[in-house]
Design a protein around this motif. Structure first.
Motif, PDB file in Angstrom:
ATOM      1  N   GLY A  88       0.864  -1.028   0.051  1.00 20.05           N
ATOM      2  CA  GLY A  88      -0.063   0.037  -0.183  1.00 20.05           C
ATOM      3  C   GLY A  88       0.803   1.061  -0.127  1.00 20.05           C
ATOM      4  N   GLY A  89       2.140   1.146   0.404  1.00 24.97           N
ATOM      5  CA  GLY A  89       2.981   2.296   0.631  1.00 24.97           C
ATOM      6  C   GLY A  89       3.604   2.644  -1.233  1.00 24.97           C
ATOM      7  N   PHE A  90       3.305   1.907  -2.055  1.00 31.50           N
ATOM      8  CA  PHE A  90       3.584   2.283  -3.413  1.00 31.50           C
ATOM      9  C   PHE A  90       2.306   2.312  -4.327  1.00 31.50           C
ATOM     10  N   MET A  91       2.093   3.938  -4.531  1.00 28.55           N
ATOM     11  CA  MET A  91       0.704   4.059  -5.082  1.00 28.55           C
ATOM     12  C   MET A  91      -0.296   3.486  -4.610  1.00 28.55           C
ATOM     13  N   GLY A  92      -0.513   3.420  -3.393  1.00 30.14           N
ATOM     14  CA  GLY A  92      -1.732   2.624  -2.871  1.00 30.14           C
ATOM     15  C   GLY A  92      -1.881   1.209  -3.146  1.00 30.14           C
ATOM     16  N   GLY A  93      -1.036   0.612  -3.753  1.00 29.98           N
ATOM     17  CA  GLY A  93      -1.267  -0.731  -3.988  1.00 29.98           C
ATOM     18  C   GLY A  93      -1.924  -0.854  -5.196  1.00 29.98           C
ATOM     19  N   ALA A  94      -2.011   0.262  -6.071  1.00 27.75           N
ATOM     20  CA  ALA A  94      -2.758   0.312  -7.405  1.00 27.75           C
ATOM     21  C   ALA A  94      -2.190  -0.886  -8.458  1.00 27.75           C
ATOM     22  N   VAL A  95      -3.000  -1.410  -9.427  1.00 28.51           N
ATOM     23  CA  VAL A  95      -2.832  -2.405 -10.274  1.00 28.51           C
ATOM     24  C   VAL A  95      -2.382  -1.686 -11.294  1.00 28.51           C
ATOM     25  N   GLY A  96      -1.131  -2.046 -12.023  1.00 24.38           N
ATOM     26  CA  GLY A  96      -0.523  -1.744 -13.288  1.00 24.38           C
ATOM     27  C   GLY A  96      -0.329  -2.985 -14.067  1.00 24.38           C
ATOM     28  N   GLU A  97       0.307  -2.896 -15.081  1.00 24.85           N
ATOM     29  CA  GLU A  97       0.413  -4.166 -16.210  1.00 24.85           C
ATOM     30  C   GLU A  97       1.399  -5.073 -15.379  1.00 24.85           C
ATOM     31  N   VAL A  98       2.608  -4.662 -15.125  1.00 29.84           N
ATOM     32  CA  VAL A  98       3.431  -5.597 -14.293  1.00 29.84           C
ATOM     33  C   VAL A  98       2.833  -6.222 -13.038  1.00 29.84           C
ATOM     34  N   HIS A  99       2.315  -5.355 -12.223  1.00 27.53           N
ATOM     35  CA  HIS A  99       1.601  -5.741 -11.002  1.00 27.53           C
ATOM     36  C   HIS A  99       0.610  -6.695 -11.172  1.00 27.53           C
ATOM     37  N   GLY A 100      -0.254  -6.645 -12.168  1.00 29.69           N
ATOM     38  CA  GLY A 100      -1.158  -7.670 -12.416  1.00 29.69           C
ATOM     39  C   GLY A 100      -0.709  -8.929 -12.988  1.00 29.69           C
ATOM     40  N   ALA A 101       0.175  -8.775 -13.787  1.00 31.42           N
ATOM     41  CA  ALA A 101       0.994 -10.019 -14.523  1.00 31.42           C
ATOM     42  C   ALA A 101       1.680 -10.778 -13.603  1.00 31.42           C
ATOM     43  N   LYS A 102       2.235 -10.322 -12.392  1.00 34.18           N
ATOM     44  CA  LYS A 102       2.758 -11.093 -11.253  1.00 34.18           C
ATOM     45  C   LYS A 102       1.623 -11.811 -10.645  1.00 34.18           C
ATOM     46  N   LEU A 103       0.537 -11.491 -10.247  1.00 34.00           N
ATOM     47  CA  LEU A 103      -0.438 -11.821  -9.852  1.00 34.00           C
ATOM     48  C   LEU A 103      -1.148 -13.103 -10.710  1.00 34.00           C
ATOM     49  N   THR A 104      -1.282 -12.820 -11.806  1.00 38.33           N
ATOM     50  CA  THR A 104      -1.697 -13.695 -12.869  1.00 38.33           C
ATOM     51  C   THR A 104      -0.720 -14.922 -12.992  1.00 38.33           C
ATOM     52  N   GLY A 105       0.481 -14.493 -12.978  1.00 37.05           N
ATOM     53  CA  GLY A 105       1.688 -15.808 -13.035  1.00 37.05           C
ATOM     54  C   GLY A 105       1.750 -16.566 -11.788  1.00 37.05           C
ATOM     55  N   LEU A 106       1.436 -15.842 -10.706  1.00 34.95           N
ATOM     56  CA  LEU A 106       1.522 -16.547  -9.469  1.00 34.95           C
ATOM     57  C   LEU A 106       0.047 -17.672  -9.404  1.00 34.95           C
ATOM     58  N   LEU A 107      -1.091 -17.168 -10.037  1.00 33.31           N
ATOM     59  CA  LEU A 107      -2.098 -17.990  -9.905  1.00 33.31           C
ATOM     60  C   LEU A 107      -1.980 -19.317 -10.671  1.00 33.31           C
ATOM     61  N   ARG A 108      -1.451 -18.929 -12.036  1.00 33.46           N
ATOM     62  CA  ARG A 108      -1.359 -19.962 -12.940  1.00 33.46           C
ATOM     63  C   ARG A 108      -0.023 -20.888 -12.709  1.00 33.46           C
ATOM     64  N   ARG A 109       0.850 -20.580 -11.912  1.00 29.05           N
ATOM     65  CA  ARG A 109       1.844 -21.386 -11.276  1.00 29.05           C
ATOM     66  C   ARG A 109       1.156 -22.238 -10.210  1.00 29.05           C
ATOM     67  N   ALA A 110       0.295 -21.615  -9.414  1.00 23.50           N
ATOM     68  CA  ALA A 110      -0.304 -22.597  -8.340  1.00 23.50           C
ATOM     69  C   ALA A 110      -1.026 -23.538  -8.873  1.00 23.50           C
ATOM     70  N   VAL A 111      -1.571 -23.625 -10.044  1.00 22.13           N
ATOM     71  CA  VAL A 111      -2.259 -24.663 -10.648  1.00 22.13           C
ATOM     72  C   VAL A 111      -1.362 -25.567 -11.006  1.00 22.13           C
ATOM     73  N   ILE A 112      -0.238 -25.091 -11.834  1.00 20.99           N
ATOM     74  CA  ILE A 112       0.860 -25.990 -12.176  1.00 20.99           C
ATOM     75  C   ILE A 112       1.259 -27.047 -10.920  1.00 20.99           C
TER      76      ILE A 112
END
Length: 299
Positions: free
Chosen positions: A69-93
């Motif tokens: 939250g200390g960086f831009m209020g935790g707002a989602v951008g392209e890389v930020h979102g891609a990291k979350l997406t990658g995490l969820l996909r890797r969790a499935v694998i």
């Protein structure tokens, strides 16, 4: 006992999960930053405001992410979102026991509007794919920036949402509502009103979160463990029947509370004898009150 609210993203990861077990994917040393912020001469963070990785939770392997939250209020951008997406996909694998999202976000970054919106939709799809693969996803909301906008939608796609009474959860933030509809509709400077409307207690009573806890790391940890176990027992995947039940709940909510101008009115309609006392109640006492009246998730 440490306050969850006061910790940074990495402090939460270190405190919430088994000691020394967090292994970060794409750490700051990888320097994966937003290409958009640099073009706008805006400050960047080498983790783009989110730490993702794997850890142990009471000995069980889970994948986890914590928004800063200390960086831009935790707002989602392209890389930020891609990291979350990658995490969820890797969790499935890797067939993770669960995914735990430590959400703290004001929504999508205005600097990356379209890219951020696309990123949110990709995270939602990856989250539902994880659930379809039998992996429960639990959202913990307890940061000072709340959980708004796209992250508010993502959190509600999870199997369970755990909130503290200090937390806030909504689609649109107070300032957004005031700007769009005027201060007469919603005064964002009225902090009591903001917390009554978007805070953990109201969200629990309305059925938008499945557990309300005190602002303590151990309370969030225990609630996350319980939510994972309950989700596995109840069924992880989002079914048509569950969606229809959720829609029915929303229809009932509009019919019952659509004319309420303030959450206090809704609490009275629920039959709470002294709704004015709720904002000052400790989390445990509030949970007992809700259980006694069969309110919130229990209803």
């Amino acid at each position: 006992m440490s306050s969850y609210l006061e910790l940074t993203a990495r402090e939460r990861l270190a405190s919430l999960f088994d000691e020394g077990s967090f292994e970060e994917f794409l750490p700051p040393s990888a320097r994966v930053v937003s290409p958009h912020l640099g073009q706008l001469d805006a400050p960047v963070a080498f983790d783009d405001g989110v730490a993702v990785g794997r850890a142990l939770l009471k000995g069980q392997p889970v994948f986890c992410a914590a928004q800063e939250g200390g960086f831009m209020g935790g707002a989602v951008g392209e890389v930020h979102g891609a990291k979350l997406t990658g995490l969820l996909r890797r969790a499935v694998i890797e067939k993770a026991h669960a995914v735990v999202l430590l959400a703290e976000s004001g929504g999508v970054r205005l600097h990356e509007a379209n890219a951020g919106l696309i990123a949110v939709s990709e995270v939602m799809r990856a989250l539902l794919d994880a659930r379809a693969a039998g992996i429960p996803v639990i959202a913990l909301v307890g940061g000072s920036n709340g959980c708004f906008g796209g992250m508010g939608i993502i959190a509600r796609c999870a199997n369970a949402v755990v909130m503290s009474e200090e937390a806030r959860l909504a689609m649109s933030g107070p300032e957004v509502i005031e700007t769009a509809s005027g201060v007469e509709e919603f005064d964002s400077r009225d902090r009591a009103l903001v917390w009554r409307t978007t805070g953990g207690k109201h969200r629990y009573l309305m059925g938008d979160c499945q557990a309300i806890v005190a602002d303590q790391v151990h309370a969030f940890r225990d609630a996350a463990v319980a939510a994972i176990a309950h989700s596995r027992a109840a069924g992880v995947e989002l079914s048509l029947a569950a969606l229809e039940a959720e829609q029915e709940l929303l229809d009932q909510r509009i019919a019952r509370f659509g004319g309420c101008a303030d959450p206090l009115d809704a609490w009275r309609a629920l039959g709470i004898p002294d709704p004015d006392a709720i904002p000052m109640m400790e989390a445990a006492a509030f949970a007992d009150l809700a259980a006694a009246h069969k309110l919130g998730v229990a209803r």
